[in-house]
Design a protein around this motif. Structure first.
Motif, PDB file in Angstrom:
ATOM      1  N   ALA A  71       0.747  -1.149   0.122  1.00 18.50           N
ATOM      2  CA  ALA A  71       0.148  -0.102   0.017  1.00 18.50           C
ATOM      3  C   ALA A  71       0.870   1.186   0.076  1.00 18.50           C
ATOM      4  CB  ALA A  71      -0.802   0.039   1.267  1.00 18.50           C
ATOM      5  N   PRO A  72       0.276   2.255  -0.464  1.00 17.39           N
ATOM      6  CA  PRO A  72       1.188   3.439  -0.638  1.00 17.39           C
ATOM      7  C   PRO A  72       1.711   4.074   0.663  1.00 17.39           C
ATOM      8  CG  PRO A  72      -0.543   3.949  -1.981  1.00 17.39           C
ATOM      9  CD  PRO A  72      -0.962   2.475  -1.451  1.00 17.39           C
ATOM     10  N   GLU A  73       0.809   4.075   1.695  1.00 21.24           N
ATOM     11  CA  GLU A  73       1.067   4.551   2.981  1.00 21.24           C
ATOM     12  C   GLU A  73       2.362   3.543   3.552  1.00 21.24           C
ATOM     13  OE1 GLU A  73      -2.689   2.340   3.740  1.00 21.24           O
ATOM     14  OE2 GLU A  73      -1.783   3.710   2.222  1.00 21.24           O
ATOM     15  N   ASP A  74       2.045   2.488   3.479  1.00 22.84           N
ATOM     16  CA  ASP A  74       3.179   1.440   3.681  1.00 22.84           C
ATOM     17  C   ASP A  74       4.688   1.781   2.990  1.00 22.84           C
ATOM     18  OD1 ASP A  74       1.474   0.350   5.557  1.00 22.84           O
ATOM     19  OD2 ASP A  74       0.994  -1.208   4.042  1.00 22.84           O
ATOM     20  N   ARG A  75       4.745   2.045   1.735  1.00 15.25           N
ATOM     21  CA  ARG A  75       5.701   2.529   1.001  1.00 15.25           C
ATOM     22  C   ARG A  75       6.301   3.729   1.719  1.00 15.25           C
ATOM     23  NH1 ARG A  75       4.800   0.874  -5.170  1.00 15.25           N
ATOM     24  NH2 ARG A  75       2.972  -0.529  -4.752  1.00 15.25           N
ATOM     25  N   VAL A  76       5.528   4.512   2.138  1.00 14.45           N
ATOM     26  CA  VAL A  76       6.054   5.916   2.899  1.00 14.45           C
ATOM     27  C   VAL A  76       6.809   5.620   3.891  1.00 14.45           C
ATOM     28  CG1 VAL A  76       5.442   7.844   3.893  1.00 14.45           C
ATOM     29  CG2 VAL A  76       4.171   7.504   2.068  1.00 14.45           C
ATOM     30  N   HIS A  77       6.218   4.641   4.898  1.00 13.13           N
ATOM     31  CA  HIS A  77       6.858   4.244   6.321  1.00 13.13           C
ATOM     32  C   HIS A  77       8.312   3.611   5.848  1.00 13.13           C
ATOM     33  CE1 HIS A  77       4.102   5.996   9.157  1.00 13.13           C
ATOM     34  NE2 HIS A  77       3.185   5.463   8.453  1.00 13.13           N
ATOM     35  N   ALA A  78       8.266   2.691   4.633  1.00 16.94           N
ATOM     36  CA  ALA A  78       9.476   1.899   4.215  1.00 16.94           C
ATOM     37  C   ALA A  78      10.540   2.943   3.878  1.00 16.94           C
ATOM     38  CB  ALA A  78       9.037   0.816   3.292  1.00 16.94           C
ATOM     39  N   GLY A  79      10.074   3.989   3.269  1.00 16.22           N
ATOM     40  CA  GLY A  79      11.219   5.142   2.879  1.00 16.22           C
ATOM     41  C   GLY A  79      10.984   5.396   1.440  1.00 16.22           C
ATOM     42  N   ASN A  98       3.792  22.291  10.611  1.00 14.27           N
ATOM     43  CA  ASN A  98       3.683  21.577   9.484  1.00 14.27           C
ATOM     44  C   ASN A  98       4.608  20.724   9.444  1.00 14.27           C
ATOM     45  OD1 ASN A  98       1.596  22.118   6.890  1.00 14.27           O
ATOM     46  ND2 ASN A  98       1.886  24.266   7.685  1.00 14.27           N
ATOM     47  N   VAL A  99       5.939  21.035   9.857  1.00 13.14           N
ATOM     48  CA  VAL A  99       7.135  20.004   9.830  1.00 13.14           C
ATOM     49  C   VAL A  99       6.992  19.377  11.052  1.00 13.14           C
ATOM     50  CG1 VAL A  99       9.537  19.936   9.954  1.00 13.14           C
ATOM     51  CG2 VAL A  99       8.406  21.920   8.386  1.00 13.14           C
ATOM     52  N   ARG A 100       6.602  19.764  11.952  1.00 14.01           N
ATOM     53  CA  ARG A 100       6.199  18.824  13.224  1.00 14.01           C
ATOM     54  C   ARG A 100       5.200  17.772  12.997  1.00 14.01           C
ATOM     55  NH1 ARG A 100       3.711  22.344  17.707  1.00 14.01           N
ATOM     56  NH2 ARG A 100       6.105  22.787  18.191  1.00 14.01           N
ATOM     57  N   THR A 101       4.257  18.068  12.222  1.00 10.24           N
ATOM     58  CA  THR A 101       3.174  16.996  11.897  1.00 10.24           C
ATOM     59  C   THR A 101       3.989  16.029  11.217  1.00 10.24           C
ATOM     60  OG1 THR A 101       1.368  18.561  12.031  1.00 10.24           O
ATOM     61  CG2 THR A 101       0.942  16.698  10.630  1.00 10.24           C
ATOM     62  N   ALA A 102       4.720  16.167  10.011  1.00 14.46           N
ATOM     63  CA  ALA A 102       5.600  15.187   9.162  1.00 14.46           C
ATOM     64  C   ALA A 102       6.369  14.282  10.198  1.00 14.46           C
ATOM     65  CB  ALA A 102       6.039  15.850   8.269  1.00 14.46           C
ATOM     66  N   VAL A 103       7.201  15.064  10.799  1.00 12.80           N
ATOM     67  CA  VAL A 103       8.046  14.103  12.099  1.00 12.80           C
ATOM     68  C   VAL A 103       7.194  13.349  12.863  1.00 12.80           C
ATOM     69  CG1 VAL A 103       9.682  14.378  13.743  1.00 12.80           C
ATOM     70  CG2 VAL A 103       9.747  15.780  11.785  1.00 12.80           C
ATOM     71  N   LEU A 104       5.948  13.954  13.310  1.00 13.97           N
ATOM     72  CA  LEU A 104       5.218  13.136  14.266  1.00 13.97           C
ATOM     73  C   LEU A 104       4.742  11.867  13.461  1.00 13.97           C
ATOM     74  CD1 LEU A 104       3.728  15.828  16.521  1.00 13.97           C
ATOM     75  CD2 LEU A 104       5.082  14.013  17.296  1.00 13.97           C
ATOM     76  N   SER A 105       4.160  12.210  12.276  1.00 14.04           N
ATOM     77  CA  SER A 105       3.718  11.043  11.402  1.00 14.04           C
ATOM     78  C   SER A 105       4.599   9.762  11.378  1.00 14.04           C
ATOM     79  CB  SER A 105       3.301  11.612  10.040  1.00 14.04           C
ATOM     80  OG  SER A 105       2.730  10.614   9.295  1.00 14.04           O
ATOM     81  N   LYS A 106       6.068  10.032  10.959  1.00  9.20           N
ATOM     82  CA  LYS A 106       6.898   9.114  10.913  1.00  9.20           C
ATOM     83  C   LYS A 106       7.106   8.609  12.261  1.00  9.20           C
ATOM     84  CE  LYS A 106      10.289   7.050   9.222  1.00  9.20           C
ATOM     85  NZ  LYS A 106      10.376   5.944   8.229  1.00  9.20           N
ATOM     86  N   GLU A 107       7.157   9.146  13.230  1.00 11.25           N
ATOM     87  CA  GLU A 107       7.158   8.651  14.710  1.00 11.25           C
ATOM     88  C   GLU A 107       6.239   8.019  14.909  1.00 11.25           C
ATOM     89  OE1 GLU A 107       9.973   8.755  16.363  1.00 11.25           O
ATOM     90  OE2 GLU A 107      11.424   9.859  14.812  1.00 11.25           O
ATOM     91  N   LYS A 108       5.051   8.070  14.416  1.00 17.05           N
ATOM     92  CA  LYS A 108       3.698   7.568  14.666  1.00 17.05           C
ATOM     93  C   LYS A 108       3.207   8.170  16.066  1.00 17.05           C
ATOM     94  CE  LYS A 108       4.394   3.144  12.076  1.00 17.05           C
ATOM     95  NZ  LYS A 108       4.154   1.769  12.141  1.00 17.05           N
ATOM     96  N   LYS A 109       3.296   9.475  16.271  1.00 16.11           N
ATOM     97  CA  LYS A 109       3.217   9.962  17.558  1.00 16.11           C
ATOM     98  C   LYS A 109       2.067  11.330  17.325  1.00 16.11           C
ATOM     99  CE  LYS A 109       7.542   8.839  19.772  1.00 16.11           C
ATOM    100  NZ  LYS A 109       8.861   9.533  20.427  1.00 16.11           N
TER     101      LYS A 109
END
Length: 249
Positions: A71-79, A98-109
Motif C-alpha cells: 500500500a502507498p502508506e506502507d511504502r512511505v513508512h518503508a522510505g 507543518n514540519v512537526r506534523t510530518a516528523v510526528l507522522s514518521k514517529e507515529k506520535k
C-alpha cells in the motif's frame, strides 16, 4: 536501489507505460530527472512506483524487496515518499507545525502533537534541524498560507524529508515558482538530498534546471525509455532534442 521491472500500464487502448525497466539510487543521494514530452508516461511511472496505480504487469522492487502490492502508506513508512506538483501543506498551521506534523507522522506520535515541548524534545530537535536545512527557520512562526509559492514548495519538500525518505519522488517542484525563486528552490532540494543521502527522482520540464542539477537523466517517450545518461544527452541526442524542444537536427 529502487527498481521498475518491465512495468506496464494500459488505459483502454493507450499504453501509458510500456514494459519500463529502470533503476534509481545507483549511489546515495543520486539526483535523477525524468524528462519527456507530454503524454510520455512520466507521471504514470511515478504513480506505479509509489503505489497510486497498480501495474498490469511487471514489478517494483526497493532495496531487494518486491513492493508491487504494498500500500502507498506502507511504502512511505518503508522510505519511499512522494511530493506532488500541487503543494500539500496545512495552510492554517504555522511552518513549524507543518514540519512537526510530518516528523510526528514518521514517529507515529500524531496524537501527542499538542504536548510536545515537555515530552518530545527529540521531535523538536528534528524539526529545528529540518527548518534550518531548508532555510525555513526564519519563517517558523508564519502561517503557511502567507508564504510565497516558492517557500511553500520548500515547506512541502521539507515535510517530505520529515518522513525520513530513502527515495523521494518529486513532480515538477519548480512548477508555478517565479523565475527568481526557481534556482533557490531546486538548489536547496539538491543540497539537502546530497547531504542526507536521499535519492531524488524528479519530473521536470525546465531543461536548464535538468542540465544544472542532474546526475542522470531518464527520457521517456510514448511510455517507453527513449534513453538515459548524464545531462549531456540533452545536447547530443538529436531525437530527444526534437521531442523535448522541437529542435531539428
Amino acid at each position: 536501489m529502487l527498481e521498475a521491472k518491465t512495468l506496464r500500464k494500459q488505459f483502454g487502448s493507450l499504453v501509458a507505460t510500456n514494459d519500463v525497466s529502470v533503476e534509481f539510487g545507483r549511489h546515495d543521494g543520486e539526483i535523477v530527472f525524468i524528462v519527456g514530452p507530454n503524454g510520455a508516461g512520466k507521471t504514470t511511472l511515478v504513480n506505479l512506483l509509489t503505489g497510486l496505480l497498480s501495474p498490469d504487469s511487471g514489478s517494483v522492487v526497493m532495496d531487494g524487496k518486491d513492493i508491487t502490492r504494498m500500500a502507498p502508506e506502507d511504502r512511505v513508512h518503508a522510505g519511499l515518499v512522494r511530493s506532488f506538483q500541487v503543494v500539500q501543506v496545512f495552510d492554517e498551521m504555522t511552518v513549524r507545525e507543518n514540519v512537526r506534523t510530518a516528523v510526528l507522522s514518521k514517529e507515529k506520535k500524531l496524537m501527542s502533537m499538542f504536548s510536545l515541548r515537555d515530552e518530545h524534545a527529540e521531535v523538536e530537535r528534528k524539526v529545528d534541524d529540518l527548518l534550518i536545512k531548508f532555510g525555513l527557520d526564519e519563517h517558523a512562526a508564519h502561517v503557511a498560507a502567507e508564504l510565497p509559492h516558492g517557500t511553500r514548495k520548500l515547506l512541502d519538500v521539507c515535510m517530505s524529508f520529515g518522513l525520513e525518505p530513502d527515495y523521494l519522488l518529486l513532480d515538477e517542484p519548480t512548477a508555478g515558482v517565479s523565475t527568481s525563486e526557481k534556482e533557490y528552490v531546486i538548489e536547496t532540494i539538491a543540497s539537502v538530498s546530497k547531504e542526507e543521502g536521499v535519492t531524488t527522482v524528479t519530473i521536470e520540464h525546465d531543461m536548464d534546471i535538468v542540465k544544472g542539477y542532474a546526475d542522470r537523466v531518464v527520457a521517456l517517450h510514448q511510455g517507453a525509455i527513449h534513453g538515459q545518461g548524464d545531462p549531456s544527452i540533452l545536447e547530443t541526442d538529436d531525437e530527444l532534442r526534437r521531442l523535448l524542444l522541437g529542435v531539428e537536427k
